[in-house]
Scaffold this motif. Structure first.
Motif, PDB file in Angstrom:
ATOM      1  N   PRO A 119      18.176  11.049  -0.660  1.00 48.07           N
ATOM      2  CA  PRO A 119      18.385  11.927   0.571  1.00 48.07           C
ATOM      3  C   PRO A 119      19.559  12.386   0.844  1.00 48.07           C
ATOM      4  N   PRO A 120      19.596  13.507   1.446  1.00 47.24           N
ATOM      5  CA  PRO A 120      18.383  14.019   2.130  1.00 47.24           C
ATOM      6  C   PRO A 120      17.484  14.978   1.535  1.00 47.24           C
ATOM      7  N   THR A 121      17.878  15.406   0.074  1.00 52.04           N
ATOM      8  CA  THR A 121      17.222  15.850  -0.831  1.00 52.04           C
ATOM      9  C   THR A 121      15.704  15.160  -1.164  1.00 52.04           C
ATOM     10  N   LEU A 122      14.694  15.894  -0.849  1.00 53.77           N
ATOM     11  CA  LEU A 122      13.270  14.866  -1.011  1.00 53.77           C
ATOM     12  C   LEU A 122      12.443  15.942  -1.967  1.00 53.77           C
ATOM     13  N   SER A 123      12.900  16.479  -2.939  1.00 55.00           N
ATOM     14  CA  SER A 123      12.151  17.129  -3.840  1.00 55.00           C
ATOM     15  C   SER A 123      13.058  17.530  -5.289  1.00 55.00           C
ATOM     16  N   ALA A 124      12.354  17.745  -6.460  1.00 51.46           N
ATOM     17  CA  ALA A 124      12.593  18.008  -7.840  1.00 51.46           C
ATOM     18  C   ALA A 124      12.135  19.393  -8.080  1.00 51.46           C
TER      19      ALA A 124
END
Length: 127
Positions: free
Chosen positions: A59-64
């Motif tokens: 987090p804060p990134t919640l995608s790939a």
């Protein structure tokens, strides 16, 4: 074109005594929490899966995102890591891709043009 996998964080310590709907909004991720995403590709269903492309996302990134090298099949495995411990089991999904876009399966229809839905209401699909 890239495939995108996204998720919401769950804080099991804060939610231990709560019933949380699968589609409910996420909560604050615990400190040290991350998600590992492994993407694999194969050109045809009989081929072995290729070496994984591994991404560790915190987090804060919640995608790939992953761009398949061509038409074929993509397998994605994701699991959480917290405090140096990985999830016991990862979530695994596979899809066929064409032009980097997942191919939407068609509903299963038998020779009498009847679709099949089981007793739980699950619609079966053909790839």
């Amino acid at each position: 074109m890239a495939l995108t996998l996204s998720w919401v964080p769950r804080n099991r310590d804060l939610q231990a005594d709560l019933l949380v709907d699968h589609f409910a909004a996420g909560t604050t991720a615990p400190a040290g929490w991350a998600v590992v995403v492994e993407w694999r590709f194969r050109a045809t269903s009989g081929d072995p899966w290729g070496a994984p492309t591994i991404q560790t996302v915190a987090p804060p990134t919640l995608s790939a995102e992953y761009t398949p090298p061509g038409d074929g099949f993509v397998q994605v495995t994701c699991y959480a890591i917290e405090g140096g411990l990985a999830s016991w089991q990862g979530y695994v999904a596979e899809c066929a891709v064409s032009g980097g876009v997942p191919i939407t399966p068609e509903p299963y229809v038998d020779e009498d043009a009847q679709g099949y839905v089981d007793e739980l209401g699950n619609q079966y699909e053909d790839l």
